[in-house]
Design a protein around this motif. Structure first.
Motif, short mmCIF file in Angstrom:
data_model
loop_
_atom_site.label_atom_id
_atom_site.label_comp_id
_atom_site.label_asym_id
_atom_site.label_seq_id
_atom_site.Cartn_x
_atom_site.Cartn_y
_atom_site.Cartn_z
N VAL A 136 14.33 -20.41 7.39
CA VAL A 136 13.47 -19.90 6.32
C VAL A 136 12.05 -19.76 6.84
N ILE A 137 11.54 -18.56 6.81
CA ILE A 137 10.20 -18.26 7.33
C ILE A 137 9.28 -17.92 6.16
N PHE A 138 8.18 -18.65 6.05
CA PHE A 138 7.17 -18.36 5.03
C PHE A 138 6.06 -17.54 5.69
N TYR A 151 27.17 -18.59 9.12
CA TYR A 151 26.25 -17.72 9.86
C TYR A 151 25.02 -18.53 10.25
N PRO A 152 25.10 -19.30 11.31
CA PRO A 152 24.00 -20.20 11.70
C PRO A 152 22.70 -19.46 12.01
N ASP A 153 22.76 -18.15 12.30
CA ASP A 153 21.55 -17.39 12.62
C ASP A 153 20.98 -16.65 11.40
N ILE A 154 21.51 -16.93 10.21
CA ILE A 154 20.98 -16.29 9.02
C ILE A 154 19.49 -16.58 8.89
N LYS A 155 18.73 -15.61 8.42
CA LYS A 155 17.28 -15.76 8.35
C LYS A 155 16.78 -15.26 7.00
N LEU A 156 15.91 -16.03 6.37
CA LEU A 156 15.26 -15.65 5.12
C LEU A 156 13.76 -15.61 5.32
N LYS A 157 13.15 -14.45 5.04
CA LYS A 157 11.69 -14.33 5.08
C LYS A 157 11.17 -14.33 3.65
N ILE A 158 10.39 -15.34 3.31
CA ILE A 158 9.79 -15.44 1.98
C ILE A 158 8.34 -14.96 2.09
N ILE A 159 8.07 -13.85 1.44
CA ILE A 159 6.76 -13.18 1.58
C ILE A 159 5.94 -13.40 0.31
N GLY A 160 4.77 -13.98 0.48
CA GLY A 160 3.89 -14.24 -0.66
C GLY A 160 3.33 -15.65 -0.59
N ASN A 161 2.48 -15.96 -1.52
CA ASN A 161 1.95 -17.32 -1.62
C ASN A 161 1.89 -17.71 -3.09
N GLY A 162 1.65 -18.98 -3.34
CA GLY A 162 1.61 -19.43 -4.72
C GLY A 162 1.75 -20.93 -4.83
N THR A 163 1.75 -21.40 -6.07
CA THR A 163 1.69 -22.83 -6.35
C THR A 163 2.94 -23.59 -5.94
N GLU A 164 4.07 -22.90 -5.79
CA GLU A 164 5.33 -23.60 -5.49
C GLU A 164 5.68 -23.60 -4.01
N GLU A 165 4.79 -23.10 -3.16
CA GLU A 165 5.14 -22.96 -1.75
C GLU A 165 5.52 -24.30 -1.11
N GLN A 166 4.75 -25.33 -1.35
CA GLN A 166 5.04 -26.61 -0.72
C GLN A 166 6.40 -27.15 -1.18
N GLU A 189 9.57 -27.98 1.28
CA GLU A 189 10.24 -29.28 1.29
C GLU A 189 11.74 -29.13 1.02
N LEU A 190 12.09 -28.21 0.14
CA LEU A 190 13.50 -27.97 -0.15
C LEU A 190 14.22 -27.44 1.09
N ALA A 191 13.59 -26.50 1.79
CA ALA A 191 14.20 -25.96 3.02
C ALA A 191 14.42 -27.07 4.04
N SER A 192 13.46 -27.98 4.13
CA SER A 192 13.59 -29.10 5.06
C SER A 192 14.73 -30.03 4.65
N THR A 193 14.79 -30.35 3.38
CA THR A 193 15.83 -31.23 2.86
C THR A 193 17.22 -30.67 3.09
N LEU A 194 17.35 -29.34 2.94
CA LEU A 194 18.65 -28.69 3.09
C LEU A 194 18.98 -28.36 4.55
#
Length: 381
Positions: A258-260, A228-243, A247-252
């Protein structure tokens, strides 16, 4: 009934999302006189201010909110110095807080500073003390081998209320001897929205910290993207692990999927849920998680973690799904199955909606008020 609620500043940081405030507001709507005490460590930003008067008050939804600033020295000290500091800071303001209000019962949130202040005030007024544990206040000391912390802050409580059976087991396994009871959280059913669902949109919401496991959800999206190439994940919130998550989303190779969003207000979060088909939060050490209720009530197919607090509500394959910890493969397989069987998916989401919307704040408050009445009656014998 005069109810004094004690909830530290973290529980009141965002009023619209404060479940403690929603519960206190409901007590008031049911005809009770409610006053809230909110301890704030000096130097912690609250309402965009790090410093201010030692004691001040506001009002919201007909509930008087009393803010107390105290000097903070440690999180969990052997001598519980923060608790002593907060009590010392409170002493000069007792007349302001209680000149026209004598509590019949004290309801403190968290086994920690809140319950420590509550125990001190209980001795002063001779009224019952109920302490509610919501999750990290029990899991953190338990998992770090500091069970005596829980035993210390449960002392003096007439009842320790746990928001899930998992939390109750944790409290009992810590050696707490005070009576315990499980009362599931409620939520604002009137905030449920109705929008067209995007079949390929997933939402995860919460502070971006390690235990929320957004990295597991991102890995699941990487697996889903193959089909499903159009799959979309919205991650809502902020915190210490965001970066790290970015980086993980970029690596994968799923940065575009993936939308923050950053922090969203509760109404904005609910709007995102209302148009998503899936809600995923494979977190650990989760007491219950009102966000699961909000997702289910917005007709999201909701996926939580096996053995966590939400297992008191989600029945795997009936009204939602439970997955093993750290298993992006399980999340991916469930979502793929749901996409391929839309009619069954609608049935599961519908049952989730019906079960979640039974957990209103009115029903939650009624259970607490029954407990309060029993304890008050017993204390007067």
């Amino acid at each position: 009934m005069n109810i004094l609620v004690i909830g530290h500043y973290g529980l009141y940081r965002h009023l619209s999302a404060s479940f403690v405030h929603q519960q206190a507001k409901t007590y008031g709507e049911l005809g009770h006189n409610v006053r809230v005490l909110i301890p704030i460590p000096l130097g912690k930003a609250f309402n965009k201010k790090k410093f201010g008067p030692g004691f001040f008050r506001t009002e919201a939804d007909g509930i008087q909110l009393n803010y107390l600033r105290y000097a903070s020295f440690s999180n969990i000290g052997k001598r519980h110095i923060n608790n002593k500091s907060a009590v010392l800071a409170l002493r000069p303001h007792l007349k302001k807080l209680f000149s026209d209000f004598t509590p019949d019962v004290i309801h403190a949130h968290t086994l920690g500073l809140d319950s420590g202040i509550g125990a001190w005030l209980k001795k002063r007024f001779g009224c019952p003390l109920v302490v509610t544990t919501h999750g990290s206040d029990a899991f953190v000391p338990f998992n770090s081998g500091k069970k005596e912390h829980l035993r210390h802050f449960a002392k003096g409580a007439d009842t320790v209320v746990c928001v899930s059976s998992l939390l109750e087991r944790t409290v009992r396994d810590s050696g707490v001897s005070e009576p315990t009871e499980v009362i599931l959280n409620g939520f604002r059913v009137n905030e449920v929205r109705s929008r067209p669902k995007d079949p390929l949109t997933i939402v995860q919401a919460g502070y971006l910290v390690a235990r929320k496991k957004a990295d597991i959800t991102i890995r699941a999206v990487a697996l889903l993207k193959r089909d499903y190439p159009d799959i979309k994940l919205k991650i809502i919130g902020n915190g210490t692990e965001e970066q790290r998550f970015r980086e993980l989303a970029s690596t994968l190779g799923v940065s575009e999927n993936v939308i923050f969003t950053g922090y969203l207000s509760n109404p904005e979060l609910l709007a995102e849920m209302s148009s998503a088909t899936f809600f995923v939060m494979p977190s650990i050490n989760e007491g219950f998680g009102i966000v699961y209720l909000e997702a289910m009530a917005n007709h999201c197919v909701t996926i939580g973690t096996e053995g966590e607090g939400i297992a008191d509500l989600i029945r795997h394959g009936e009204n939602g799904f439970l997955v093993p910890p750290d298993s992006p493969e399980s999340i991916s397989a469930i979502i793929s199955q749901c996409i391929g069987t839309p009619e069954k998916t609608l049935e599961i989401a519908g049952r989730g909606y019906l079960d979640a919307t039974e957990l209103t704040w009115a029903k939650n408050a009624a259970k607490y008020l029954e407990l309060f009445s029993e304890l008050i009656s017993h204390s007067k014998r």
